[in-house]
Design a protein around this motif. Structure first.
Motif, PDB file in Angstrom:
ATOM      1  N   ASP A  37       0.826  -1.222   0.000  1.00  0.00           N
ATOM      2  CA  ASP A  37       0.000   0.000   0.000  1.00  0.00           C
ATOM      3  C   ASP A  37       0.855   1.265   0.000  1.00  0.00           C
ATOM      4  O   ASP A  37       0.527   2.250  -0.644  1.00  0.00           O
ATOM      5  CB  ASP A  37      -0.904   0.026   1.246  1.00  0.00           C
ATOM      6  CG  ASP A  37      -1.932  -1.097   1.221  1.00  0.00           C
ATOM      7  OD1 ASP A  37      -2.515  -1.350   0.152  1.00  0.00           O
ATOM      8  OD2 ASP A  37      -2.150  -1.727   2.272  1.00  0.00           O
ATOM      9  N   GLU A  38       1.948   1.198   0.758  1.00  0.00           N
ATOM     10  CA  GLU A  38       2.796   2.391   0.895  1.00  0.00           C
ATOM     11  C   GLU A  38       3.405   2.781  -0.451  1.00  0.00           C
ATOM     12  O   GLU A  38       3.363   3.939  -0.860  1.00  0.00           O
ATOM     13  CB  GLU A  38       3.909   2.072   1.892  1.00  0.00           C
ATOM     14  CG  GLU A  38       4.482   3.264   2.592  1.00  0.00           C
ATOM     15  CD  GLU A  38       5.541   2.823   3.603  1.00  0.00           C
ATOM     16  OE1 GLU A  38       6.610   3.433   3.604  1.00  0.00           O
ATOM     17  OE2 GLU A  38       5.303   1.846   4.350  1.00  0.00           O
ATOM     18  N   LYS A  53      -6.221  -2.066  -5.946  1.00  0.00           N
ATOM     19  CA  LYS A  53      -5.603  -3.202  -5.255  1.00  0.00           C
ATOM     20  C   LYS A  53      -6.406  -4.490  -5.450  1.00  0.00           C
ATOM     21  O   LYS A  53      -7.588  -4.537  -5.076  1.00  0.00           O
ATOM     22  CB  LYS A  53      -5.514  -2.892  -3.755  1.00  0.00           C
ATOM     23  CG  LYS A  53      -4.813  -3.963  -2.937  1.00  0.00           C
ATOM     24  CD  LYS A  53      -4.701  -3.537  -1.483  1.00  0.00           C
ATOM     25  CE  LYS A  53      -3.909  -4.542  -0.664  1.00  0.00           C
ATOM     26  NZ  LYS A  53      -3.726  -4.106   0.720  1.00  0.00           N
TER      27      LYS A  53
END
Ligand code: CAA
Length: 241
Positions: A37-38, A53
Protein backbone atom coordinates in the motif's frame (compact mmCIF):
# COMPACT_ATOMS: atom_id res chain seq x y z
CA UNK A 1 -10.81 10.23 -25.83
CA UNK A 2 -7.59 8.52 -24.95
CA UNK A 3 -7.47 4.75 -24.75
CA UNK A 4 -7.58 3.15 -21.30
CA UNK A 5 -4.62 0.99 -20.32
CA UNK A 6 -4.43 -1.27 -17.28
CA UNK A 7 -1.04 -2.37 -15.98
CA UNK A 8 -0.90 -5.18 -13.42
CA UNK A 9 1.85 -4.85 -10.85
CA UNK A 10 1.91 -1.30 -12.17
CA UNK A 11 3.13 0.64 -9.14
CA UNK A 12 6.67 -0.74 -8.70
CA UNK A 13 9.63 -1.91 -10.76
CA UNK A 14 9.10 -2.52 -14.47
CA UNK A 15 5.34 -2.06 -14.06
CA UNK A 16 5.72 1.45 -12.67
CA UNK A 17 7.88 2.43 -15.64
CA UNK A 18 5.25 0.95 -17.98
CA UNK A 19 2.45 2.92 -16.29
CA UNK A 20 4.45 6.13 -16.56
CA UNK A 21 5.46 5.40 -20.16
CA UNK A 22 1.88 4.76 -21.25
CA UNK A 23 0.65 7.89 -19.48
CA UNK A 24 3.32 9.95 -21.22
CA UNK A 25 2.18 8.44 -24.53
CA UNK A 26 -1.35 9.75 -23.91
CA UNK A 27 -3.16 6.77 -22.41
CA UNK A 28 -5.52 6.93 -19.46
CA UNK A 29 -3.69 4.52 -17.16
CA UNK A 30 -4.83 2.41 -14.21
CA UNK A 31 -2.17 0.65 -12.13
CA UNK A 32 -3.05 -2.52 -10.26
CA UNK A 33 -1.05 -3.73 -7.28
CA UNK A 34 -1.42 -6.59 -4.82
CA UNK A 35 0.11 -5.79 -1.47
CA UNK A 36 2.40 -2.82 -0.93
CA UNK A 37 0.00 0.00 0.00
CA UNK A 38 2.80 2.39 0.90
CA UNK A 39 4.55 2.05 -2.46
CA UNK A 40 1.23 2.34 -4.28
CA UNK A 41 0.28 5.53 -2.43
CA UNK A 42 3.70 7.05 -3.16
CA UNK A 43 3.42 6.05 -6.84
CA UNK A 44 -0.05 7.62 -7.10
CA UNK A 45 1.09 10.84 -5.40
CA UNK A 46 4.10 11.11 -7.68
CA UNK A 47 2.48 10.21 -11.01
CA UNK A 48 -1.24 10.96 -10.64
CA UNK A 49 -1.99 7.45 -11.94
CA UNK A 50 -4.94 5.88 -10.06
CA UNK A 51 -4.11 2.64 -8.27
CA UNK A 52 -6.33 -0.40 -7.69
CA UNK A 53 -5.60 -3.20 -5.26
CA UNK A 54 -6.33 -6.82 -6.03
CA UNK A 55 -4.50 -10.13 -6.37
CA UNK A 56 -4.14 -11.38 -9.96
CA UNK A 57 -4.01 -14.98 -8.73
CA UNK A 58 -7.77 -14.76 -7.96
CA UNK A 59 -10.16 -14.88 -10.93
CA UNK A 60 -12.99 -13.30 -8.97
CA UNK A 61 -10.76 -10.48 -7.74
CA UNK A 62 -9.64 -9.80 -11.32
CA UNK A 63 -13.19 -9.76 -12.66
CA UNK A 64 -14.23 -7.34 -9.88
CA UNK A 65 -11.15 -5.18 -10.43
CA UNK A 66 -11.77 -4.94 -14.17
CA UNK A 67 -15.39 -3.93 -13.53
CA UNK A 68 -14.26 -1.21 -11.15
CA UNK A 69 -11.59 0.21 -13.48
CA UNK A 70 -14.03 0.20 -16.41
CA UNK A 71 -16.74 1.92 -14.32
CA UNK A 72 -14.22 4.63 -13.35
CA UNK A 73 -12.30 5.13 -16.59
CA UNK A 74 -14.09 3.36 -19.47
CA UNK A 75 -13.44 0.16 -21.44
CA UNK A 76 -9.96 -1.30 -21.09
CA UNK A 77 -8.35 -1.35 -24.52
CA UNK A 78 -4.77 -2.09 -23.48
CA UNK A 79 -3.92 -4.72 -20.88
CA UNK A 80 -0.34 -5.19 -19.72
CA UNK A 81 0.07 -8.41 -17.75
CA UNK A 82 3.16 -7.46 -15.80
CA UNK A 83 2.48 -8.66 -12.22
CA UNK A 84 4.91 -11.35 -11.19
CA UNK A 85 6.63 -12.85 -8.18
CA UNK A 86 9.65 -15.03 -7.49
CA UNK A 87 10.09 -17.82 -4.99
CA UNK A 88 13.64 -18.79 -6.00
CA UNK A 89 14.92 -22.03 -4.51
CA UNK A 90 16.68 -25.13 -5.81
CA UNK A 91 14.11 -27.69 -6.98
CA UNK A 92 15.05 -30.29 -4.39
CA UNK A 93 14.08 -27.80 -1.69
CA UNK A 94 11.01 -26.33 -3.45
CA UNK A 95 7.70 -26.77 -1.62
CA UNK A 96 4.37 -27.33 -3.36
CA UNK A 97 3.37 -23.91 -2.03
CA UNK A 98 6.38 -22.20 -3.67
CA UNK A 99 5.47 -23.92 -6.92
CA UNK A 100 1.78 -22.99 -6.72
CA UNK A 101 2.24 -19.35 -5.70
CA UNK A 102 4.41 -18.64 -8.72
CA UNK A 103 2.23 -20.56 -11.17
CA UNK A 104 -0.97 -18.98 -9.79
CA UNK A 105 0.39 -15.43 -10.12
CA UNK A 106 2.74 -15.55 -13.11
CA UNK A 107 0.77 -17.93 -15.34
CA UNK A 108 -2.85 -18.21 -14.14
CA UNK A 109 -2.76 -14.45 -13.52
CA UNK A 110 -2.72 -14.00 -17.30
CA UNK A 111 -5.88 -16.05 -17.70
CA UNK A 112 -7.53 -14.32 -14.75
CA UNK A 113 -6.83 -10.83 -16.10
CA UNK A 114 -7.26 -11.40 -19.82
CA UNK A 115 -10.52 -13.34 -19.68
CA UNK A 116 -12.58 -10.49 -18.14
CA UNK A 117 -11.39 -7.95 -20.77
CA UNK A 118 -11.42 -10.26 -23.79
CA UNK A 119 -15.18 -10.17 -24.54
CA UNK A 120 -15.26 -6.37 -24.57
CA UNK A 121 -12.23 -6.20 -26.84
CA UNK A 122 -13.88 -8.66 -29.24
CA UNK A 123 -17.13 -6.67 -29.24
CA UNK A 124 -15.35 -3.37 -29.90
CA UNK A 125 -12.99 -4.84 -32.50
CA UNK A 126 -9.82 -3.51 -30.87
CA UNK A 127 -7.45 -4.65 -28.19
CA UNK A 128 -3.82 -4.82 -27.17
CA UNK A 129 -2.54 -7.43 -24.72
CA UNK A 130 1.12 -7.26 -23.74
CA UNK A 131 2.44 -10.06 -21.54
CA UNK A 132 5.66 -9.55 -19.61
CA UNK A 133 7.39 -12.93 -19.70
CA UNK A 134 11.12 -13.33 -19.02
CA UNK A 135 14.45 -14.41 -20.42
CA UNK A 136 14.18 -17.22 -17.89
CA UNK A 137 11.03 -18.51 -19.57
CA UNK A 138 13.13 -18.79 -22.75
CA UNK A 139 16.36 -20.26 -21.39
CA UNK A 140 15.42 -21.69 -17.97
CA UNK A 141 17.24 -20.66 -14.79
CA UNK A 142 18.58 -22.69 -11.90
CA UNK A 143 16.62 -21.92 -8.75
CA UNK A 144 13.57 -21.03 -10.84
CA UNK A 145 11.82 -24.22 -11.98
CA UNK A 146 8.53 -22.61 -10.93
CA UNK A 147 9.21 -19.20 -12.48
CA UNK A 148 10.73 -20.54 -15.70
CA UNK A 149 7.75 -22.89 -16.18
CA UNK A 150 5.25 -20.08 -15.64
CA UNK A 151 7.08 -17.64 -17.91
CA UNK A 152 7.42 -20.24 -20.68
CA UNK A 153 3.69 -20.87 -20.27
CA UNK A 154 3.07 -17.15 -20.78
CA UNK A 155 4.68 -17.44 -24.22
CA UNK A 156 2.41 -20.34 -25.23
CA UNK A 157 -0.61 -18.40 -23.99
CA UNK A 158 0.50 -15.39 -26.05
CA UNK A 159 0.88 -17.38 -29.26
CA UNK A 160 -2.43 -19.23 -28.92
CA UNK A 161 -4.44 -16.13 -28.04
CA UNK A 162 -2.83 -14.09 -30.82
CA UNK A 163 -4.41 -16.46 -33.32
CA UNK A 164 -7.82 -16.11 -31.70
CA UNK A 165 -7.66 -12.31 -31.47
CA UNK A 166 -6.31 -11.56 -34.94
CA UNK A 167 -9.67 -11.43 -36.75
CA UNK A 168 -10.99 -9.01 -34.13
CA UNK A 169 -8.04 -6.62 -34.34
CA UNK A 170 -6.75 -7.71 -30.95
CA UNK A 171 -3.00 -8.22 -30.81
CA UNK A 172 -1.34 -10.36 -28.15
CA UNK A 173 2.42 -10.07 -27.75
CA UNK A 174 5.08 -10.87 -25.17
CA UNK A 175 8.20 -9.13 -23.97
CA UNK A 176 11.01 -11.13 -22.41
CA UNK A 177 13.06 -8.82 -20.23
CA UNK A 178 16.49 -9.93 -19.18
CA UNK A 179 17.89 -8.86 -15.82
CA UNK A 180 16.52 -5.39 -15.08
CA UNK A 181 17.63 -3.26 -12.13
CA UNK A 182 14.53 -3.67 -9.97
CA UNK A 183 13.93 -4.85 -6.40
CA UNK A 184 13.26 -8.36 -7.73
CA UNK A 185 16.73 -8.63 -9.25
CA UNK A 186 18.42 -6.79 -6.37
CA UNK A 187 17.01 -9.53 -4.10
CA UNK A 188 19.36 -12.05 -5.73
CA UNK A 189 22.33 -12.75 -3.45
CA UNK A 190 24.90 -10.07 -4.31
CA UNK A 191 27.69 -12.57 -4.94
CA UNK A 192 25.49 -14.53 -7.38
CA UNK A 193 24.41 -11.35 -9.18
CA UNK A 194 27.92 -9.97 -9.52
CA UNK A 195 29.76 -13.22 -10.28
CA UNK A 196 27.22 -15.41 -12.07
CA UNK A 197 24.76 -13.10 -13.79
CA UNK A 198 26.11 -9.65 -14.77
CA UNK A 199 29.24 -11.15 -16.42
CA UNK A 200 26.87 -13.08 -18.75
CA UNK A 201 25.21 -9.90 -20.02
CA UNK A 202 27.22 -8.71 -23.06
CA UNK A 203 26.23 -5.04 -22.64
CA UNK A 204 27.80 -5.29 -19.19
CA UNK A 205 24.96 -3.90 -17.09
CA UNK A 206 21.45 -4.54 -15.85
CA UNK A 207 18.64 -3.16 -17.97
CA UNK A 208 16.55 -0.13 -17.03
CA UNK A 209 12.80 -0.48 -16.42
CA UNK A 210 12.22 2.26 -19.01
CA UNK A 211 13.89 0.08 -21.64
CA UNK A 212 11.04 -2.40 -21.19
CA UNK A 213 8.39 0.31 -20.96
CA UNK A 214 9.37 1.62 -24.40
CA UNK A 215 8.73 -1.84 -25.90
CA UNK A 216 5.26 -1.89 -24.31
CA UNK A 217 4.36 1.56 -25.63
CA UNK A 218 5.37 0.41 -29.12
CA UNK A 219 3.31 -2.81 -28.98
CA UNK A 220 0.29 -1.00 -27.50
CA UNK A 221 0.13 1.57 -30.29
CA UNK A 222 -2.49 1.51 -33.03
CA UNK A 223 0.40 1.42 -35.52
CA UNK A 224 1.61 -1.97 -34.24
CA UNK A 225 -1.50 -3.76 -35.54
CA UNK A 226 0.43 -6.15 -37.81
CA UNK A 227 2.54 -7.46 -34.94
CA UNK A 228 0.88 -10.25 -33.02
CA UNK A 229 2.00 -13.47 -31.38
CA UNK A 230 5.53 -12.13 -31.27
CA UNK A 231 8.12 -12.02 -28.52
CA UNK A 232 10.47 -9.06 -28.08
CA UNK A 233 13.62 -10.03 -26.21
CA UNK A 234 15.22 -7.14 -24.32
CA UNK A 235 18.12 -8.73 -22.45
CA UNK A 236 21.36 -6.92 -23.32
CA UNK A 237 22.42 -9.76 -25.61
CA UNK A 238 22.35 -12.41 -22.87
CA UNK A 239 20.26 -14.92 -24.82
CA UNK A 240 19.17 -15.26 -28.44
CA UNK A 241 16.14 -17.39 -29.25
N1 CAA B 1 24.31 -19.33 -12.48
C1 CAA B 1 25.31 -20.16 -12.19
N2 CAA B 1 25.54 -20.60 -10.94
C2 CAA B 1 24.74 -20.17 -9.97
C3 CAA B 1 23.65 -19.31 -10.21
C4 CAA B 1 23.47 -18.86 -11.55
N3 CAA B 1 22.50 -18.03 -11.87
N4 CAA B 1 23.02 -19.09 -9.07
C5 CAA B 1 23.66 -19.79 -8.12
N5 CAA B 1 24.70 -20.42 -8.67
C6 CAA B 1 25.65 -21.28 -7.98
C7 CAA B 1 26.22 -20.58 -6.75
O1 CAA B 1 27.29 -19.69 -7.06
C8 CAA B 1 26.68 -21.78 -5.94
O2 CAA B 1 27.87 -22.29 -6.47
P1 CAA B 1 29.12 -22.51 -5.50
O3 CAA B 1 28.63 -23.51 -4.47
O4 CAA B 1 30.19 -23.02 -6.42
O5 CAA B 1 29.44 -21.17 -4.90
C9 CAA B 1 25.60 -22.83 -6.22
O6 CAA B 1 24.98 -22.43 -7.47
C10 CAA B 1 24.53 -22.86 -5.15
O7 CAA B 1 24.04 -21.54 -4.96
P2 CAA B 1 23.74 -20.94 -3.53
O8 CAA B 1 24.88 -21.17 -2.57
O9 CAA B 1 23.29 -19.51 -3.71
O10 CAA B 1 22.55 -21.91 -3.07
P3 CAA B 1 21.20 -21.55 -2.44
O11 CAA B 1 20.45 -22.83 -2.29
O12 CAA B 1 21.40 -20.68 -1.25
O13 CAA B 1 20.48 -20.64 -3.53
C11 CAA B 1 19.58 -20.04 -5.67
C12 CAA B 1 20.33 -21.09 -4.86
C13 CAA B 1 18.14 -19.92 -5.17
C14 CAA B 1 19.58 -20.51 -7.11
C15 CAA B 1 20.25 -18.66 -5.49
O14 CAA B 1 21.60 -18.77 -5.80
C16 CAA B 1 19.66 -17.61 -6.39
O15 CAA B 1 18.73 -16.94 -6.00
N6 CAA B 1 20.20 -17.48 -7.61
C17 CAA B 1 19.67 -16.53 -8.59
C18 CAA B 1 18.52 -17.13 -9.36
C19 CAA B 1 18.07 -16.13 -10.38
O16 CAA B 1 18.77 -15.83 -11.32
N7 CAA B 1 16.85 -15.58 -10.19
C20 CAA B 1 16.33 -14.56 -11.05
C21 CAA B 1 15.60 -13.57 -10.21
S1 CAA B 1 15.24 -12.09 -11.13
C22 CAA B 1 13.97 -12.51 -12.08
O17 CAA B 1 13.39 -13.55 -12.00
C23 CAA B 1 13.56 -11.49 -13.11
C24 CAA B 1 13.73 -12.03 -14.47
O18 CAA B 1 12.71 -12.36 -15.11
C25 CAA B 1 15.06 -12.15 -15.05
Amino acid sequence: MSRVALVTGGTRGIGAAISVGLKAAGYTVAANYAGNDEAAAAFKAETGVPVYKWDVSSYEACADGVRKVEADLGPIEVLVNNAGITRDVMFHKMTPQQWREVIDTNLSGLFNMTHPVWGGMRDRGFGRIVNISSINGQKGQMGQANYSAAKAGDLGFTKALAQEGAAKNITVNAICPGYIGTEMVRAIPEKVLNERIIPLIPVGRLGEPEEIARCVVFLASDEAGFITGSTISANGGQFFV
